[in-house]
Write a protein that holds these residues in place. Structure first.
Motif, mmCIF file in Angstrom:
data_model
loop_
_atom_site.group_PDB
_atom_site.id
_atom_site.type_symbol
_atom_site.label_atom_id
_atom_site.label_comp_id
_atom_site.label_asym_id
_atom_site.label_seq_id
_atom_site.Cartn_x
_atom_site.Cartn_y
_atom_site.Cartn_z
ATOM 1 N N GLU A 109 0.822 -1.211 0.000
ATOM 2 C CA GLU A 109 0.000 0.000 0.000
ATOM 3 C C GLU A 109 0.854 1.258 0.000
ATOM 4 O O GLU A 109 0.496 2.272 -0.584
ATOM 5 C CB GLU A 109 -0.926 -0.008 1.233
ATOM 6 C CG GLU A 109 -1.942 -1.134 1.249
ATOM 7 C CD GLU A 109 -2.919 -1.047 0.095
ATOM 8 O OE1 GLU A 109 -3.149 0.080 -0.416
ATOM 9 O OE2 GLU A 109 -3.451 -2.096 -0.315
ATOM 10 N N ASP A 110 2.007 1.179 0.668
ATOM 11 C CA ASP A 110 2.937 2.303 0.695
ATOM 12 C C ASP A 110 4.052 2.024 -0.311
ATOM 13 O O ASP A 110 5.061 1.408 0.019
ATOM 14 C CB ASP A 110 3.504 2.481 2.111
ATOM 15 C CG ASP A 110 4.451 3.678 2.200
ATOM 16 O OD1 ASP A 110 4.546 4.451 1.221
ATOM 17 O OD2 ASP A 110 5.112 3.820 3.246
ATOM 18 N N LEU A 111 3.857 2.475 -1.539
ATOM 19 C CA LEU A 111 4.824 2.167 -2.595
ATOM 20 C C LEU A 111 6.168 2.827 -2.336
ATOM 21 O O LEU A 111 7.215 2.234 -2.615
ATOM 22 C CB LEU A 111 4.263 2.598 -3.955
ATOM 23 C CG LEU A 111 5.055 2.141 -5.175
ATOM 24 C CD1 LEU A 111 5.036 0.631 -5.290
ATOM 25 C CD2 LEU A 111 4.506 2.767 -6.447
ATOM 26 N N ASN A 112 6.169 4.022 -1.778
ATOM 27 C CA ASN A 112 7.438 4.696 -1.496
ATOM 28 C C ASN A 112 8.240 3.950 -0.441
ATOM 29 O O ASN A 112 9.462 3.786 -0.561
ATOM 30 C CB ASN A 112 7.187 6.134 -1.052
ATOM 31 C CG ASN A 112 6.637 7.000 -2.171
ATOM 32 O OD1 ASN A 112 6.916 6.752 -3.337
ATOM 33 N ND2 ASN A 112 5.853 8.003 -1.808
ATOM 34 N N GLY A 113 7.567 3.503 0.604
ATOM 35 C CA GLY A 113 8.255 2.720 1.631
ATOM 36 C C GLY A 113 8.771 1.406 1.081
ATOM 37 O O GLY A 113 9.879 0.962 1.430
ATOM 38 N N LEU A 114 7.966 0.774 0.222
ATOM 39 C CA LEU A 114 8.406 -0.473 -0.411
ATOM 40 C C LEU A 114 9.644 -0.234 -1.269
ATOM 41 O O LEU A 114 10.595 -1.025 -1.239
ATOM 42 C CB LEU A 114 7.278 -1.041 -1.264
ATOM 43 C CG LEU A 114 7.610 -2.277 -2.100
ATOM 44 C CD1 LEU A 114 8.003 -3.443 -1.209
ATOM 45 C CD2 LEU A 114 6.440 -2.657 -3.005
ATOM 46 N N ALA A 115 9.656 0.869 -2.016
ATOM 47 C CA ALA A 115 10.808 1.181 -2.870
ATOM 48 C C ALA A 115 12.068 1.374 -2.036
ATOM 49 O O ALA A 115 13.146 0.901 -2.412
ATOM 50 C CB ALA A 115 10.511 2.423 -3.702
ATOM 51 N N ASP A 116 11.951 2.054 -0.899
ATOM 52 C CA ASP A 116 13.116 2.248 -0.035
ATOM 53 C C ASP A 116 13.642 0.916 0.484
ATOM 54 O O ASP A 116 14.853 0.667 0.500
ATOM 55 C CB ASP A 116 12.754 3.162 1.136
ATOM 56 C CG ASP A 116 12.484 4.590 0.691
ATOM 57 O OD1 ASP A 116 12.946 4.969 -0.400
ATOM 58 O OD2 ASP A 116 11.782 5.312 1.433
ATOM 59 N N THR A 117 12.731 0.042 0.908
ATOM 60 C CA THR A 117 13.140 -1.259 1.449
ATOM 61 C C THR A 117 13.781 -2.121 0.380
ATOM 62 O O THR A 117 14.829 -2.743 0.601
ATOM 63 C CB THR A 117 11.923 -1.985 2.047
ATOM 64 O OG1 THR A 117 11.327 -1.169 3.056
ATOM 65 C CG2 THR A 117 12.334 -3.314 2.653
ATOM 66 N N VAL A 118 13.170 -2.155 -0.804
ATOM 67 C CA VAL A 118 13.709 -2.959 -1.896
ATOM 68 C C VAL A 118 15.093 -2.447 -2.292
ATOM 69 O O VAL A 118 16.019 -3.227 -2.528
ATOM 70 C CB VAL A 118 12.745 -2.922 -3.104
ATOM 71 C CG1 VAL A 118 13.416 -3.488 -4.346
ATOM 72 C CG2 VAL A 118 11.483 -3.716 -2.792
ATOM 73 N N GLY A 119 15.252 -1.124 -2.355
ATOM 74 C CA GLY A 119 16.540 -0.565 -2.730
ATOM 75 C C GLY A 119 17.650 -0.914 -1.762
ATOM 76 O O GLY A 119 18.824 -1.004 -2.145
#
Length: 318
Positions: free
Chosen positions: A222-232
């Motif tokens: 649901e939080d795409l920005n948070g997901l992007a940070d974690t994946v990065g």
């Protein structure tokens, strides 16, 4: 309307420039032939001599492949137009517009740097030509109405050129931003879907040739920005991450089997409890990357946020 392929090449543009120069040279000759007199007393054949010399030298630059021929051709434009303005009896001289037209065409074809160089060179030509015209005018009075009209035209054209230069710079910035947005997603910082599908498809036949597994994953949070940070932070440098759509990231995990991919996703799930994912390992070199990602997307509805159903295995492509 389709542009002929020859006109899309550099040589085609050079030929088109020569045709335009020839057309304007003919128009200038016609203008002088219908003028009552020149600014200075000169033979009537002078415009023909200038036009012939000019077009002959331009043809030499076109055919002989002289180093820096395009720049030399542009400088020749300025020199010839400076002479033409000097002999033009009009007040203000209409041929002054051709000088700024040459500057603008260079900016449109070669970019902002060439435009500014040509504009500065054109101003140098006018700094030489206009005082001569004024000094040989009526009583050499710079406040004579005719001289004032010429100076006003010069100032107006200079302001117009500066405005066009600003527009050229703006268009270059917008084009660069458009290219960056097409290849890089501004929200997540990862490459875009278009960049992924147009550049990463070669990984599929490569891994098949090497007999190495390539695993594809779609992840949702649901939080795409948070997901992007974690994946990065969690993935390897060799892994490829892209923005797939409004809600999903696409992951390409080279040399990674399904079991290893599940461990990676499990680590991501611990950091992002709302994460859902669909995973598939490719075994066919004939699969298209866009087809494989779409197949993963059809498997995503089987996932839910609870711990038992957050991961879906897509069926193998046939």
């Amino acid at each position: 309307m389709e542009t002929p392929s020859r006109m899309s090449t550099e040589q085609g543009v050079i030929i088109l420039q020569y045709v335009a120069r020839a057309l304007f040279a003919v128009l200038a000759v016609i203008y002088f032939n219908h003028s009552s007199a020149f600014f200075f007393t000169l033979p009537a054949v002078t415009p023909w001599v200038l036009a012939g010399t000019y077009l002959g030298l331009q043809l030499l630059f076109l055919v002989a492949r002289i180093p820096h021929a395009a720049l030399l051709a542009s400088l020749l434009d300025l020199v010839i137009l400076g002479i033409v303005i000097l002999i033009d009896a009009g007040e203000p001289p209409p041929t002054m517009a051709l000088l700024f037209l040459a500057v603008l065409s260079n900016g449109l074809l070669h970019g902002l740097k060439r435009f500014l160089v040509m504009l500065a060179a054109a101003e140098v030509v006018l700094v030489i030509v206009m005082p001569i015209r004024i000094s040989y005018g009526e009583a050499g009075d710079p406040f004579d109405p005719a001289a004032s009209a010429s100076l006003f035209l010069l100032a107006a054209l200079t302001v117009c050129m500066l405005y066009f230069g600003l527009m050229i710079w703006r268009n270059q910035v917008l084009a660069r931003q458009s290219m960056e947005n097409a290849w890089r997603d501004p929200q997540t910082g990862f490459i875009s879907r278009a960049a992924l599908t147009s550049t990463a498809g070669w990984l599929i036949p490569l891994h098949d040739r090497l007999s190495s597994p390539l695993t594809l994953v779609l992840v949702h949070d649901e939080d795409l920005n948070g997901l992007a940070d974690t994946v990065g932070q969690r993935l390897r440098r060799s892994d490829i991450v892209a923005r797939y759509d409004e809600d999903h990231l696409a992951l390409l995990l080279p040399c990674t089997a399904a079991g290893a991919a599940e461990q990676v996703l499990g680590d991501l799930r611990q950091a992002r409890p709302g994460l859902r994912a669909a995973v598939m390992t490719l075994h066919s070199a004939n699969a298209a990357l866009e087809q494989a990602l779409h197949h993963l997307q059809t498997a995503m509805p089987r996932t839910r946020s609870d711990d038992a159903h957050w991961l879906a295995h897509a069926s193998p492509l046939t």
